[in-house]
Design a protein around this motif. Structure first.
Motif, PDB file in Angstrom:
ATOM      1  N   ASP A   1     148.053  49.761  15.402  1.00 55.40           N
ATOM      2  CA  ASP A   1     149.441  49.813  14.928  1.00 55.40           C
ATOM      3  C   ASP A   1     150.293  48.846  15.748  1.00 55.40           C
ATOM      4  OD1 ASP A   1     149.055  51.781  13.047  1.00 55.40           O
ATOM      5  OD2 ASP A   1     149.736  53.420  14.317  1.00 55.40           O
TER       6      ASP A   1
ATOM      7  N   ILE B   1     141.842  64.514   9.578  1.00 56.37           N
ATOM      8  CA  ILE B   1     141.868  64.908  10.991  1.00 56.37           C
ATOM      9  C   ILE B   1     142.962  65.960  11.237  1.00 56.37           C
ATOM     10  CG2 ILE B   1     143.408  63.035  11.755  1.00 56.37           C
ATOM     11  CD1 ILE B   1     140.462  64.449  13.799  1.00 56.37           C
ATOM     12  N   THR B   2     144.080  65.850  10.542  1.00 56.61           N
ATOM     13  CA  THR B   2     145.157  66.816  10.763  1.00 56.61           C
ATOM     14  C   THR B   2     144.674  68.228  10.431  1.00 56.61           C
ATOM     15  OG1 THR B   2     146.673  65.061  10.156  1.00 56.61           O
ATOM     16  CG2 THR B   2     147.600  67.262  10.324  1.00 56.61           C
TER      17      THR B   2
ATOM     18  N   THR C   1     136.746  57.483   8.363  1.00 52.83           N
ATOM     19  CA  THR C   1     138.083  56.963   8.091  1.00 52.83           C
ATOM     20  C   THR C   1     137.988  55.479   7.788  1.00 52.83           C
ATOM     21  OG1 THR C   1     140.365  56.908   8.866  1.00 52.83           O
ATOM     22  CG2 THR C   1     138.687  56.436  10.499  1.00 52.83           C
TER      23      THR C   1
ATOM     24  N   VAL D   1     153.744  64.071  10.154  1.00 51.15           N
ATOM     25  CA  VAL D   1     152.576  63.331  10.629  1.00 51.15           C
ATOM     26  C   VAL D   1     152.042  62.375   9.575  1.00 51.15           C
ATOM     27  CG1 VAL D   1     151.062  65.224   9.863  1.00 51.15           C
ATOM     28  CG2 VAL D   1     150.189  63.556  11.490  1.00 51.15           C
ATOM     29  N   GLY D   2     151.458  61.291  10.033  1.00 50.78           N
ATOM     30  CA  GLY D   2     150.658  60.452   9.151  1.00 50.78           C
ATOM     31  C   GLY D   2     151.254  59.112   8.780  1.00 50.78           C
TER      32      GLY D   2
ATOM     33  N   ARG E   1     150.632  48.913  10.401  1.00 54.91           N
ATOM     34  CA  ARG E   1     149.288  48.552  10.839  1.00 54.91           C
ATOM     35  C   ARG E   1     149.215  47.051  11.088  1.00 54.91           C
ATOM     36  NH1 ARG E   1     145.572  52.421  12.229  1.00 54.91           N
ATOM     37  NH2 ARG E   1     144.100  50.723  11.928  1.00 54.91           N
TER      38      ARG E   1
ATOM     39  N   ASN F   1     148.537  52.596   4.175  1.00 48.62           N
ATOM     40  CA  ASN F   1     148.845  54.006   4.375  1.00 48.62           C
ATOM     41  C   ASN F   1     149.495  54.503   3.085  1.00 48.62           C
ATOM     42  OD1 ASN F   1     149.826  56.520   5.187  1.00 48.62           O
ATOM     43  ND2 ASN F   1     150.059  55.827   7.297  1.00 48.62           N
TER      44      ASN F   1
ATOM     45  N   ARG G   1     144.815  56.959   4.998  1.00 51.09           N
ATOM     46  CA  ARG G   1     144.368  55.614   5.338  1.00 51.09           C
ATOM     47  C   ARG G   1     143.400  55.075   4.307  1.00 51.09           C
ATOM     48  NH1 ARG G   1     142.667  55.757  11.565  1.00 51.09           N
ATOM     49  NH2 ARG G   1     141.453  53.893  11.253  1.00 51.09           N
TER      50      ARG G   1
ATOM     51  N   ASP H   1     158.093  64.612  15.167  1.00 48.93           N
ATOM     52  CA  ASP H   1     157.438  63.507  14.457  1.00 48.93           C
ATOM     53  C   ASP H   1     156.281  63.103  15.353  1.00 48.93           C
ATOM     54  OD1 ASP H   1     156.596  60.983  13.602  1.00 48.93           O
ATOM     55  OD2 ASP H   1     158.621  60.246  13.200  1.00 48.93           O
ATOM     56  N   THR H   2     155.043  63.359  14.891  1.00 50.29           N
ATOM     57  CA  THR H   2     153.879  63.215  15.764  1.00 50.29           C
ATOM     58  C   THR H   2     153.066  61.980  15.404  1.00 50.29           C
ATOM     59  OG1 THR H   2     152.563  64.579  14.259  1.00 50.29           O
ATOM     60  CG2 THR H   2     153.719  65.726  16.024  1.00 50.29           C
ATOM     61  N   TRP H   3     152.948  61.046  16.341  1.00 45.97           N
ATOM     62  CA  TRP H   3     152.078  59.888  16.100  1.00 45.97           C
ATOM     63  C   TRP H   3     150.712  60.154  16.699  1.00 45.97           C
ATOM     64  CZ3 TRP H   3     149.004  56.888  19.159  1.00 45.97           C
ATOM     65  CH2 TRP H   3     148.342  55.841  18.493  1.00 45.97           C
TER      66      TRP H   3
ATOM     67  N   THR I   1     143.025  59.631  13.512  1.00 46.84           N
ATOM     68  CA  THR I   1     141.710  60.259  13.474  1.00 46.84           C
ATOM     69  C   THR I   1     141.018  60.042  14.826  1.00 46.84           C
ATOM     70  OG1 THR I   1     141.594  59.696  11.124  1.00 46.84           O
ATOM     71  CG2 THR I   1     139.530  60.326  12.187  1.00 46.84           C
ATOM     72  N   GLU I   2     141.161  58.834  15.350  1.00 46.93           N
ATOM     73  CA  GLU I   2     140.482  58.462  16.585  1.00 46.93           C
ATOM     74  C   GLU I   2     141.015  59.170  17.817  1.00 46.93           C
ATOM     75  OE1 GLU I   2     141.665  56.487  14.261  1.00 46.93           O
ATOM     76  OE2 GLU I   2     140.392  54.739  13.894  1.00 46.93           O
TER      77      GLU I   2
HETATM   78  O1  PRX Z   1     149.503  53.875  11.252  1.00 43.68           O
HETATM   79  C1  PRX Z   1     149.539  55.102  11.925  1.00 43.68           C
HETATM   80  C2  PRX Z   1     149.843  56.204  10.941  1.00 43.68           C
HETATM   81  O2  PRX Z   1     148.606  56.718  10.517  1.00 43.68           O
HETATM   82  C3  PRX Z   1     147.538  56.044  11.184  1.00 43.68           C
HETATM   83  C4  PRX Z   1     146.409  57.003  11.467  1.00 43.68           C
HETATM   84  O3  PRX Z   1     145.885  57.474  10.269  1.00 43.68           O
HETATM   85  P1  PRX Z   1     144.812  58.628  10.255  1.00 43.68           P
HETATM   86  O4  PRX Z   1     143.721  58.291  11.188  1.00 43.68           O
HETATM   87  O5  PRX Z   1     144.457  58.886   8.844  1.00 43.68           O
HETATM   88  O6  PRX Z   1     145.555  59.874  10.858  1.00 43.68           O
HETATM   89  C5  PRX Z   1     146.696  60.360  10.233  1.00 43.68           C
HETATM   90  C6  PRX Z   1     147.063  61.679  10.828  1.00 43.68           C
HETATM   91  C7  PRX Z   1     147.070  61.712  12.302  1.00 43.68           C
HETATM   92  C8  PRX Z   1     148.174  55.492  12.426  1.00 43.68           C
HETATM   93  O7  PRX Z   1     147.425  54.407  12.940  1.00 43.68           O
HETATM   94  N1  PRX Z   1     150.636  57.283  11.568  1.00 43.68           N
HETATM   95  C9  PRX Z   1     150.177  58.491  11.951  1.00 43.68           C
HETATM   96  N2  PRX Z   1     151.189  59.246  12.415  1.00 43.68           N
HETATM   97  C10 PRX Z   1     152.306  58.505  12.339  1.00 43.68           C
HETATM   98  C11 PRX Z   1     151.954  57.249  11.800  1.00 43.68           C
HETATM   99  N3  PRX Z   1     152.861  56.277  11.617  1.00 43.68           N
HETATM  100  C12 PRX Z   1     154.134  56.539  11.975  1.00 43.68           C
HETATM  101  N4  PRX Z   1     154.558  57.716  12.481  1.00 43.68           N
HETATM  102  C13 PRX Z   1     153.693  58.732  12.668  1.00 43.68           C
HETATM  103  N5  PRX Z   1     154.114  59.891  13.144  1.00 43.68           N
END
Ligand code: PRX
Length: 656
Positions: free
Chosen positions: A509, A317-318, A271, A393-394, A524, A530, A535, A418-420, A423-424
């Motif tokens: 974030d 990762i999703t 990533t 997501v994302g 970020r 994004n 990413r 709405d899931t935050w 990848t980590e």
């Molecule tokens: O900035 C946040 C955003 O996506 C980042 C993570 O990206 P990645 O590792 O590619 O994974 C994406 C899929 C899990 C985060 O640091 N992000 C992810 N989910 C959300 C989000 N920003 C706002 N709302 C979310 N639900």
């Protein structure tokens, strides 16, 4: 995102209670029940997770120590336990779900397949034996560069079965990107296909794989397994390349799982970070699987009769957690689709939901925004009554898109999760429990049980003032966390732990909490963009640009975009003369194409401006804030006195 959206996020007061009929059937549907889970996690964090791990994972040998934090921030979970992820996703369901559909697949051209758990198990075992025949052993790295077809999941499961560590590379990444990942992972074998279907065209995966391998020169990778997907001709290298069918033909259906330690690496997924080189996020086996399972239950309220569709590609990762592992570990039926959401028209997702009776639908805000543009008529043509839960997501979702999703797709009867997460983090971290948590459009609501998320100030103190922004951190280790960056422990410590003295995980974030304790992700804090929920590092795009023979210097920033979330804006200084009036359409096309070849089409700059120089501070740092303001077309309030001449400002603004 438009300014009116940003205003409405700041003033968002709408609250949506879980719809009554959903609540009535949900596994967690009582606020007291959820509070009890939070209480247990707070009282004894480790015991909370240990209890779940004992219940949810089938162990070959039980663990005795749940968390080992002696070498923090290199945490170990359930380390002396032995298990196998593929056994947990497949074998343990065979007794009572052998004939249940595990995967419903549909291709862009309408070809469909149904694969039962029994068949998935059989094909995984066969392919695992093929990998062994090709010399793959436990701990070896295998690259998967595949279309979104069931064989991608089979390949991942087969690696897990024999203890090989997979690294899936998104099929939209270029040969160059693939090469970098093969090299960094030190991979032994590559699994690819003759091509993928997308938008009526064939994505030439094999050609890209060949190019990547030729760029590598001498390397440890000497075997390529190729799935026939499109059926068109591709050159095969004698002694190196093997068709999937030939590789599996004489293989036995019996492949006992390799029992590995809980901490055995399951996969590496690359990533973008704030430097030029993507980092290999390394996940462990049992802890990762536990995060996938618990969130399938808590956030997606998964039930035996569900048809669960997460639209993400397995290259992200999703697609790992919510296509290849989580739903299978809980014995669910997943839907997989290979192709563009706009073929034959922008109603394809809704058509697929109707045809396959999808009950849980999980996608990115970008997709919602893009499909929303086509109006309410397309979704109205399909029967969406099978849907019961929606997810995003994302990236942050703007309230307008959230409301459309709620009204037009969910018919006001489906909760939206709405899931935050990242990848980590391996699995959802901040998200609603749909039968309990009232939702607010644009907020990922509150941390899940056992996830110690917080918003802190520069000194690491928790911010208690409502709506005050700060750093999003996780205060305690959690089982599905990354273990390190592949081959670079120091970078792991520096990136995620150094900022707060190794005490908290730094997500990268910024966020704020409102008066109800709801989290709102603000963006970020590093130079990561994004774009359509993907990413991308600004430095990565800059490195690609300066690798072009005509480019002397480049700076890349993000600009808010109504559909993609962020668009890529590049400022370029050429080695030769600046084109007259800063316009050279042929060169712009060439540079966009060049970046697509270096990274992948998702990294193509949307805008390129040519200037004689870039604005720098006296110490020589590029003034990114100024460039961002220019990209947004904002008024310039920064001090620009370090610019050699005012004309450059006009050039950057595209006015000269
Ligand atoms: O900035 C946040 C955003 O996506 C980042 C993570 O990206 P990645 O590792 O590619 O994974 C994406 C899929 C899990 C985060 O640091 N992000 C992810 N989910 C959300 C989000 N920003 C706002 N709302 C979310 N639900």
């Amino acid at each position: 995102m438009s300014t009116s959206d940003i205003d409405s996020i700041l003033q968002e007061e709408r609250l949506f209670q879980p719809p009554e009929h959903f609540r009535a059937q949900a596994a967690i549907n009582d606020a007291g029940q959820l509070q009890q889970m939070h209480r247990e996690a707070e009282e004894d964090h480790t015991a909370f997770w240990a209890g779940l791990a004992r219940r949810e994972i089938t162990w070959r040998e039980p663990f005795t120590t749940a968390l080992d934090d002696r070498a923090a921030p290199f945490f170990k979970w359930f380390a002396d336990g032995k298990m196998n992820v593929s056994f947990n996703c497949l074998d343990r369901h065979l007794a009572d779900r052998r004939d249940k559909t595990a995967i419903v697949f549909e291709g862009e051209q309408g070809d469909t397949r149904h694969i039962t758990y029994g068949e998935l198990h059989q094909q995984t075992c066969r392919f695992a034996n093929a990998l062994k025949n090709a010399g793959v052993e436990s701990g070896d790295r295998v690259i998967i560069y595949m279309p979104m077809v069931p064989e991608a999941v089979i390949a991942m499961q087969a690696c897990a079965r024999i203890g090989a560590i997979h690294s899936v590379v998104f099929g939209g990444f270029s040969a160059e990107s693939l090469k970098d990942r093969i090299e960094d992972a030190g991979a032994k074998l590559l699994i690819t296909a003759d091509g993928a279907h997308r938008g009526g065209k064939i994505v030439e995966l094999k050609a890209a794989a060949d190019k990547a391998l030729s760029l590598l020169g001498g390397n440890t990778l000497d075997k390529v397994i190729v799935l026939r997907r499109t059926g068109h001709d591709v050159p095969m290298v004698e002694g190196r390349d093997l068709w999937w069918d030939d590789a599996t033909r004489d293989c036995s259906d019996d492949c006992p799982p390799e029992w590995v330690g809980a901490e055995h690496p399951l996969f590496i997924l690359y990533t973008s970070g704030s430097t030029g080189k993507p980092k290999g996020i390394q996940h462990a086996s049992a802890g990762y699987l536990l995060g996938a399972i618990t969130t399938m239950r808590w956030v997606f309220d998964i039930r035996p009769e569900d048809i669960y569709w997460c639209t993400a590609d397995v290259g992200w990762i999703t697609g790992h957690t919510y296509v290849a592992y989580g739903p299978l570990a809980v014995g669910a039926t997943i839907m997989m689709y290979e192709g563009a959401p706009t073929v034959p028209d922008a109603g394809r997702f809704w058509q697929l939901c109707e045809r396959h009776k999808v009950s849980i639908f999980y996608t990115a805000p970008t997709a919602i925004r893009a499909l929303m543009k086509f109006g309410d008529e397309l979704p109205a043509q399909y029967d969406l009554s099978s849907l019961r839960l929606l997810g995003t997501v994302g990236e942050p979702i703007n309230p307008e898109a959230w409301m459309w999703y709620h009204r037009v797709i969910g018919k006001e009867r489906c909760p939206i999760v709405d899931t935050w997460w990242q990848t980590e983090t391996g699995a959802n971290m901040i998200a609603p429990i749909p039968g309990v948590t009232p939702t607010k459009p644009g907020s990922c609501t509150q941390p899940l049980p056992g996830i110690a998320a917080d918003v802190v100030d520069e000194a690491g103190n928790s911010i208690t003032t409502p709506d005050k922004g700060g750093y999003l951190v996780i205060r305690k280790p959690w089982p599905s966390m990354l273990r390190t960056i592949w081959g670079d422990d120091q970078r792991y410590v520096d990136t995620y732990w150094a900022k707060f003295d190794k005490r908290y995980y730094l997500a990268g974030d910024s966020a704020r909490r409102d008066k109800d304790g709801y989290f709102w992700i603000m963006g970020r804090i590093d130079d990561v963009l994004n774009v359509s929920g993907h990413r991308l590092g600004t430095m990565e795009v800059e490195s690609a640009l300066v690798a072009h023979e005509k480019v002397a210097e480049a700076a890349v920033v993000g600009r808010p975009d109504d559909i993609k979330g962020e668009a890529i804006f590049a400022y370029v200084v050429l080695k030769g003369e600046r084109p007259p009036n800063g316009v050279d359409e042929a060169l712009t096309r060439e540079l966009r194409q060049w970046v697509a070849e270096q990274i992948g089409p998702i990294a193509k700059p949307d805008d390129i401006r040519y200037a004689d120089n870039l604005p720098k501070t006296r110490s020589g740092k590029i003034m990114r804030r100024l460039l961002r303001a220019i990209a947004r077309g904002e008024e310039i309030t920064q001090d620009t006195s370090t610019l050699e001449n005012e004309a450059i400002l006009l050039q950057l603004q595209g006015k000269a």
